[in-house]
Design a protein around this motif. Structure first.
Motif, PDB file in Angstrom:
ATOM      1  N   ASP A  30      21.861  87.916 110.283  1.00 12.23           N
ATOM      2  CA  ASP A  30      22.513  86.886 111.097  1.00 12.23           C
ATOM      3  C   ASP A  30      23.852  87.338 111.675  1.00 12.23           C
ATOM      4  OD1 ASP A  30      20.424  85.136 110.441  1.00 12.23           O
ATOM      5  OD2 ASP A  30      21.526  84.210 108.789  1.00 12.23           O
ATOM      6  N   THR A  46      22.562  83.295 104.007  1.00  9.45           N
ATOM      7  CA  THR A  46      22.416  83.296 105.467  1.00  9.45           C
ATOM      8  C   THR A  46      23.702  82.813 106.118  1.00  9.45           C
ATOM      9  OG1 THR A  46      21.635  81.004 105.583  1.00  9.45           O
ATOM     10  CG2 THR A  46      19.951  82.731 105.231  1.00  9.45           C
ATOM     11  N   TYR A  47      23.775  82.974 107.435  1.00  7.79           N
ATOM     12  CA  TYR A  47      24.915  82.472 108.189  1.00  7.79           C
ATOM     13  C   TYR A  47      25.022  80.955 108.051  1.00  7.79           C
ATOM     14  CZ  TYR A  47      28.092  81.574 112.063  1.00  7.79           C
ATOM     15  OH  TYR A  47      29.150  81.152 112.826  1.00  7.79           O
ATOM     16  N   GLN A  48      23.887  80.271 108.022  1.00 12.18           N
ATOM     17  CA  GLN A  48      23.899  78.809 107.838  1.00 12.18           C
ATOM     18  C   GLN A  48      24.549  78.439 106.512  1.00 12.18           C
ATOM     19  OE1 GLN A  48      23.055  76.648 110.296  1.00 12.18           O
ATOM     20  NE2 GLN A  48      24.011  75.168 108.945  1.00 12.18           N
TER      21      GLN A  48
END
Length: 191
Positions: free
Chosen positions: A17, A178-180
């Motif tokens: 990401d 993750t980026y989220q």
């Protein structure tokens, strides 16, 4: 448990990401903050490093902290080896990619081992950020057998490897894969 923060070797899902260099930088900064935060006179902090030789000689980690090699194998093999190889007594293993860990969380885990054989700190994704064992007897040989790592089943699968043991669950925390996950962190846990 820490890995050398090299691009492409740590946080690879996050790296997809934000780039592998960015993910390695985040992991290095996160781990440094975590180590400063959890160093406490109530317990001994030992770094379980990977890769073994590079981690044992790394200048990235604080030189004052003792280090042990994780050795080969999957996550369960490496954690099992640590739980069997350290001196007897209560032991907790934590991951380094959980920004919300505080000394209070670790103290609750050790306190839970007073009345339980094992303790887990669940992660919101179905895994766990902490496992602790009282270790008055050797861990079962089947500990971590058939655990589906990096899935929503990791905690449930691990609990199944401890039949007949008393188990406590403490705080549920978020890890960063993750980026989220990074975006979801509250400002006081992102460092």
């Amino acid at each position: 448990m820490v890995k050398e923060p090299r691009p492409g070797r740590v946080k690879t899902r996050l790296g997809q990401d934000i780039g592998m260099t960015g993910a390695a930088w985040w992991f290095r900064q996160q781990t440094a903050r975590l180590l400063r935060r959890i160093t406490d006179p109530r317990w001994e902090t030992i770094l379980a490093v990977s890769p073994d030789v590079e981690g044992l000689h790394s200048r990235i980690w604080p030189p004052t902290l003792p280090r042990v090699p994780q050795g080969p194998g999957d996550l369960g093999g490496r954690m099992g080896r640590l739980l069997r190889g350290l001196p007897p007594g209560p032991t907790c293993i934590i991951g380094a990619d959980i920004p919300g860990i505080t000394p209070a969380h670790i103290a609750r885990a050790f306190a839970a081992l007073g009345n339980n054989d094992a303790v887990f700190g669940p992660a919101t994704d179905g895994g766990y950020w902490l496992i602790g064992l009282k270790r008055t007897a050797p861990p079962p040989a089947t500990l971590f057998d058939n655990v589906r790592w990096s899935t929503e089943h990791a905690l449930t699968d691990t609990l199944a490897t401890l039949p007949g043991r008393t188990i406590a669950l403490i705080d549920t925390l978020d890890d960063v894969d993750t980026y989220q996950d990074l975006l979801s962190l509250s400002p006081n846990t992102s460092g």
